[in-house]
Design a protein around this motif. Structure first.
Motif, mmCIF file in Angstrom:
data_model
loop_
_atom_site.group_PDB
_atom_site.id
_atom_site.type_symbol
_atom_site.label_atom_id
_atom_site.label_comp_id
_atom_site.label_asym_id
_atom_site.label_seq_id
_atom_site.Cartn_x
_atom_site.Cartn_y
_atom_site.Cartn_z
ATOM 1 N N ALA A 1 -29.136 8.460 19.565
ATOM 2 C CA ALA A 1 -29.271 7.188 18.850
ATOM 3 C C ALA A 1 -30.162 6.319 19.721
ATOM 4 O O ALA A 1 -29.774 5.918 20.805
ATOM 5 N N MET A 2 -31.391 6.082 19.273
ATOM 6 C CA MET A 2 -32.372 5.366 20.087
ATOM 7 C C MET A 2 -32.837 4.086 19.404
ATOM 8 O O MET A 2 -33.028 4.067 18.185
ATOM 9 N N PRO A 3 -33.046 3.014 20.198
ATOM 10 C CA PRO A 3 -33.612 1.790 19.621
ATOM 11 C C PRO A 3 -35.054 2.055 19.198
ATOM 12 O O PRO A 3 -35.731 2.918 19.757
ATOM 13 N N SER A 4 -35.518 1.326 18.220
ATOM 14 C CA SER A 4 -36.861 1.524 17.677
ATOM 15 C C SER A 4 -37.919 1.084 18.682
ATOM 16 O O SER A 4 -38.092 -0.104 18.924
ATOM 17 N N THR A 5 -38.611 2.059 19.260
ATOM 18 C CA THR A 5 -39.618 1.775 20.282
ATOM 19 C C THR A 5 -40.994 2.304 19.890
ATOM 20 O O THR A 5 -41.913 2.257 20.689
ATOM 21 N N VAL A 6 -41.122 2.838 18.687
ATOM 22 C CA VAL A 6 -42.391 3.416 18.245
ATOM 23 C C VAL A 6 -42.882 2.686 16.999
ATOM 24 O O VAL A 6 -42.113 2.027 16.313
ATOM 25 N N VAL A 7 -44.169 2.834 16.734
ATOM 26 C CA VAL A 7 -44.767 2.252 15.529
ATOM 27 C C VAL A 7 -44.903 3.370 14.502
ATOM 28 O O VAL A 7 -45.527 4.396 14.782
ATOM 29 N N PRO A 8 -44.299 3.206 13.327
ATOM 30 C CA PRO A 8 -44.417 4.244 12.301
ATOM 31 C C PRO A 8 -45.859 4.363 11.789
ATOM 32 O O PRO A 8 -46.589 3.375 11.784
ATOM 33 N N PRO A 9 -46.240 5.552 11.346
ATOM 34 C CA PRO A 9 -47.568 5.704 10.742
ATOM 35 C C PRO A 9 -47.680 4.873 9.463
ATOM 36 O O PRO A 9 -46.675 4.502 8.861
ATOM 37 N N SER A 10 -48.903 4.617 9.045
ATOM 38 C CA SER A 10 -49.160 3.874 7.818
ATOM 39 C C SER A 10 -48.419 4.518 6.647
ATOM 40 O O SER A 10 -48.417 5.732 6.498
ATOM 41 N N GLY A 11 -47.761 3.694 5.844
ATOM 42 C CA GLY A 11 -47.007 4.179 4.692
ATOM 43 C C GLY A 11 -45.562 4.498 4.996
ATOM 44 O O GLY A 11 -44.782 4.797 4.096
ATOM 45 N N SER A 12 -45.186 4.437 6.271
ATOM 46 C CA SER A 12 -43.804 4.714 6.692
ATOM 47 C C SER A 12 -43.183 3.462 7.281
ATOM 48 O O SER A 12 -43.887 2.540 7.691
ATOM 49 N N LYS A 13 -41.857 3.440 7.308
ATOM 50 C CA LYS A 13 -41.148 2.302 7.885
ATOM 51 C C LYS A 13 -39.896 2.785 8.597
ATOM 52 O O LYS A 13 -39.324 3.818 8.254
ATOM 53 N N ILE A 14 -39.486 2.025 9.599
ATOM 54 C CA ILE A 14 -38.220 2.296 10.281
ATOM 55 C C ILE A 14 -37.137 1.695 9.406
ATOM 56 O O ILE A 14 -37.126 0.492 9.149
ATOM 57 N N ALA A 15 -36.246 2.537 8.887
ATOM 58 C CA ALA A 15 -35.192 2.057 7.995
ATOM 59 C C ALA A 15 -33.956 2.933 8.157
ATOM 60 O O ALA A 15 -33.510 3.589 7.228
ATOM 61 N N CYS A 16 -33.394 2.953 9.362
ATOM 62 C CA CYS A 16 -32.166 3.709 9.612
ATOM 63 C C CYS A 16 -30.980 2.811 9.304
ATOM 64 O O CYS A 16 -30.993 1.627 9.627
ATOM 65 N N MET A 17 -29.982 3.384 8.672
ATOM 66 C CA MET A 17 -28.838 2.598 8.216
ATOM 67 C C MET A 17 -27.624 2.815 9.128
ATOM 68 O O MET A 17 -27.584 3.749 9.922
ATOM 69 N N THR A 18 -26.622 1.968 8.970
ATOM 70 C CA THR A 18 -25.406 2.094 9.782
ATOM 71 C C THR A 18 -24.445 3.143 9.232
ATOM 72 O O THR A 18 -23.640 3.687 9.974
ATOM 73 N N ASP A 19 -24.518 3.424 7.925
ATOM 74 C CA ASP A 19 -23.707 4.488 7.320
ATOM 75 C C ASP A 19 -24.315 4.840 5.962
ATOM 76 O O ASP A 19 -25.326 4.282 5.567
ATOM 77 N N ASN A 20 -23.675 5.757 5.237
ATOM 78 C CA ASN A 20 -24.272 6.252 3.991
ATOM 79 C C ASN A 20 -24.130 5.321 2.792
ATOM 80 O O ASN A 20 -24.742 5.558 1.755
ATOM 81 N N THR A 21 -23.338 4.258 2.898
ATOM 82 C CA THR A 21 -23.165 3.345 1.767
ATOM 83 C C THR A 21 -23.654 1.932 2.054
ATOM 84 O O THR A 21 -23.710 1.111 1.161
ATOM 85 N N SER A 22 -24.010 1.665 3.297
ATOM 86 C CA SER A 22 -24.392 0.320 3.699
ATOM 87 C C SER A 22 -25.859 0.028 3.406
ATOM 88 O O SER A 22 -26.691 0.924 3.365
ATOM 89 N N SER A 23 -26.157 -1.234 3.226
ATOM 90 C CA SER A 23 -27.551 -1.659 3.138
ATOM 91 C C SER A 23 -27.950 -2.368 4.432
ATOM 92 O O SER A 23 -29.000 -2.987 4.505
ATOM 93 N N THR A 24 -27.107 -2.234 5.455
ATOM 94 C CA THR A 24 -27.364 -2.846 6.748
ATOM 95 C C THR A 24 -28.209 -1.922 7.613
ATOM 96 O O THR A 24 -27.848 -0.762 7.832
ATOM 97 N N LEU A 25 -29.336 -2.435 8.083
ATOM 98 C CA LEU A 25 -30.178 -1.654 8.976
ATOM 99 C C LEU A 25 -29.517 -1.537 10.344
ATOM 100 O O LEU A 25 -28.951 -2.497 10.860
ATOM 101 N N SER A 26 -29.619 -0.357 10.924
ATOM 102 C CA SER A 26 -29.098 -0.127 12.271
ATOM 103 C C SER A 26 -30.135 -0.566 13.295
ATOM 104 O O SER A 26 -31.337 -0.574 13.010
ATOM 105 N N LYS A 27 -29.685 -0.906 14.489
ATOM 106 C CA LYS A 27 -30.606 -1.244 15.573
ATOM 107 C C LYS A 27 -31.133 0.018 16.255
ATOM 108 O O LYS A 27 -32.020 -0.061 17.089
ATOM 109 N N THR A 28 -30.572 1.181 15.878
ATOM 110 C CA THR A 28 -31.008 2.451 16.438
ATOM 111 C C THR A 28 -31.252 3.453 15.316
ATOM 112 O O THR A 28 -30.815 3.251 14.193
#
Length: 157
Positions: free
Chosen positions: A53-80
């Motif tokens: 579980a790593m904090p977001s330290t990279v830049v996603p390629p064009s057309g992609s986004k960092i969007a990791c969630m805290t669980d399978n039903t949440s709309s809350t973005l995780s910090k990792t």
């Protein structure tokens, strides 16, 4: 499926993550809902060094986004995000900005240069990565209990 495999749940005790084994049908699991900024790591096998579980330290390629969630039903973005580490490459599961049901699995070298990209369809907004009992398949778990998988042997190809 083997039912004597273990997963590890990270939970707080005295300010430090604690490994708590549970019996399940897959060999290793990392959930990204740990409240700690320290990367939770489990050595997995020779091909897969670890899933962290790593904090977001990279830049996603064009057309992609960092969007990791805290669980399978949440709309809350995780910090990792759950990141697969193999042969010196960190593989990040990004979602797409057009919200398609797919992830862009992007490999970064030690200097955070993109070295590979692979689209995996069937899920988005990853919250967990698991490794199968035989350590041959990675399972990416996403929004609304959807998942997709990838043969470990195809990483970096």
């Amino acid at each position: 499926m083997c039912h004597n495999a273990q997963s590890f749940n990270f939970s707080p005790q005295a300010g430090f993550p604690r490994l708590e084994p549970r019996r399940i049908g897959i060999s290793h699991v990392i959930s990204i809902n740990s409240p700690y900024k320290v990367a939770n790591q489990i050595p997995v096998n020779m091909a897969i060094k670890q899933i962290s579980a790593m904090p977001s330290t990279v830049v996603p390629p064009s057309g992609s986004k960092i969007a990791c969630m805290t669980d399978n039903t949440s709309s809350t973005l995780s910090k990792t995000c759950p990141v697969v580490q193999s042969n010196g490459i960190n593989y990040w599961p990004f979602s797409y900005v057009d919200n398609r049901e797919a992830i862009n699995l992007v490999g970064y070298d030690v200097h955070n240069n993109v070295v590979s990209q692979l689209e995996l369809t069937g899920t988005r907004y990853i919250w967990q990565v698991a490794l199968s009992n035989d350590a041959k398949t990675l399972i990416f778990k996403g929004q609304a209990s959807t998942s997709t998988s990838l043969a470990v042997a195809t990483l970096g190809k």
